[in-house]
Design a protein around this motif. Sequence first.
Motif, PDB file in Angstrom:
ATOM      1  N   ARG A  77       0.840  -1.194   0.000  1.00 53.16           N
ATOM      2  CA  ARG A  77       0.000   0.000   0.000  1.00 53.16           C
ATOM      3  C   ARG A  77       0.876   1.245   0.000  1.00 53.16           C
ATOM      4  O   ARG A  77       1.757   1.396   0.843  1.00 53.16           O
ATOM      5  CB  ARG A  77      -0.920   0.034   1.220  1.00 53.16           C
ATOM      6  N   ALA A  78       0.615   2.113  -0.954  1.00 54.00           N
ATOM      7  CA  ALA A  78       1.251   3.431  -0.986  1.00 54.00           C
ATOM      8  C   ALA A  78       0.196   4.460  -0.602  1.00 54.00           C
ATOM      9  O   ALA A  78      -0.947   4.390  -1.062  1.00 54.00           O
ATOM     10  CB  ALA A  78       1.793   3.733  -2.376  1.00 54.00           C
ATOM     11  N   THR A  79       0.579   5.409   0.256  1.00 55.16           N
ATOM     12  CA  THR A  79      -0.351   6.425   0.732  1.00 55.16           C
ATOM     13  C   THR A  79       0.185   7.810   0.402  1.00 55.16           C
ATOM     14  O   THR A  79       1.319   8.135   0.736  1.00 55.16           O
ATOM     15  CB  THR A  79      -0.570   6.310   2.252  1.00 55.16           C
ATOM     16  N   GLY A  80      -0.639   8.586  -0.281  1.00 50.92           N
ATOM     17  CA  GLY A  80      -0.241   9.946  -0.627  1.00 50.92           C
ATOM     18  C   GLY A  80      -1.412  10.905  -0.485  1.00 50.92           C
ATOM     19  O   GLY A  80      -2.557  10.484  -0.269  1.00 50.92           O
ATOM     20  N   TYR A  81      -1.105  12.197  -0.602  1.00 44.99           N
ATOM     21  CA  TYR A  81      -2.114  13.238  -0.466  1.00 44.99           C
ATOM     22  C   TYR A  81      -2.008  14.191  -1.649  1.00 44.99           C
ATOM     23  O   TYR A  81      -0.897  14.545  -2.060  1.00 44.99           O
ATOM     24  CB  TYR A  81      -1.921  14.021   0.837  1.00 44.99           C
ATOM     25  N   ASN A  82      -3.149  14.609  -2.181  1.00 49.42           N
ATOM     26  CA  ASN A  82      -3.082  15.624  -3.221  1.00 49.42           C
ATOM     27  C   ASN A  82      -2.948  17.004  -2.574  1.00 49.42           C
ATOM     28  O   ASN A  82      -2.931  17.127  -1.337  1.00 49.42           O
ATOM     29  CB  ASN A  82      -4.284  15.541  -4.173  1.00 49.42           C
TER      30      ASN A  82
END
Length: 293
Positions: A77-82
């Motif tokens: 799982r990769a987690t990012g934010y715009n």
Amino acid sequence: MKFLLCALALTLAIPAAEAQQAAAPDAVIQMKPWRTRWALEAEIAGKKGLYLFDTGAGITLVSRDTAMRAGCEPWGRATGYNMMGTRFDGPHCGEAIAITVGGITARPPMTGLIDMAANNPKDAALDGIIGLNLFEGRTVTLDFAAGTMTLESEASRAARIAGMQPLRIRLKRELDGSALAVMAAVPTRKGALWLELDSGNGGTVLVSKPVAELLGMDAKIEGKQPADFEVLGNIRATTADAFTPDMIMDGNLGMPFLRNWVVTLDLARGLAWIGKPPVPPRPAVPLDQAVKH
């Protein structure tokens, strides 16, 4: 005498030609207009496709079918934010996917998944997104007026930046360092703001509400408003299409700014230079109206 002059001219021409060849870049890639932005043709696992070129994306993104064809079964799982703070989670591929652009093959440190049509039906003809992490460690020159990306050699880099101004930047890394974007310093009376250079933002300049006043903008206006502020000396961000949303970064310099300048990014050393394009920028209209594709 005529023979001697010809011989001398030939003798002088050979070193000049050799010097020009030595200063040649590794590749000059002609981008393709896509709506108000640009796309790159890339080959993955023997299949060519068209990928949106997005300097603000952070990572390179492909469809699940493309990842599987390239030999990667997405995992983890990769987690990012715009830039508005919305969280995104999804599986990824590590360095498994080889991508060829302009005859140069590279493996981004992380490749994520995206369904372009599901995000926006108008983007269905695109196969994914190419971010700056594909060009990890390289020097790239972006000339959106000409629609070209140049992968510089050491010699061509030196020749290129000789006539440009240094631009203060930071390399922005998320996803445990696998993502790569560029933030440019913008001066204010209270100190520098850091605005993302974002070719994926086709039509606006964005400045976050808490700092909008520092750049002469009104944070209380919800719709678009004009902007005109200094980026570096006489280099300014000027547009009628600016907004002041609530962001988790200071702001974002999209195509209304980028299409007016040539920017060279040294993605190994965290350095940048900016200058005027060798040809005038195209009119500030959607590129699919200015150039048929």
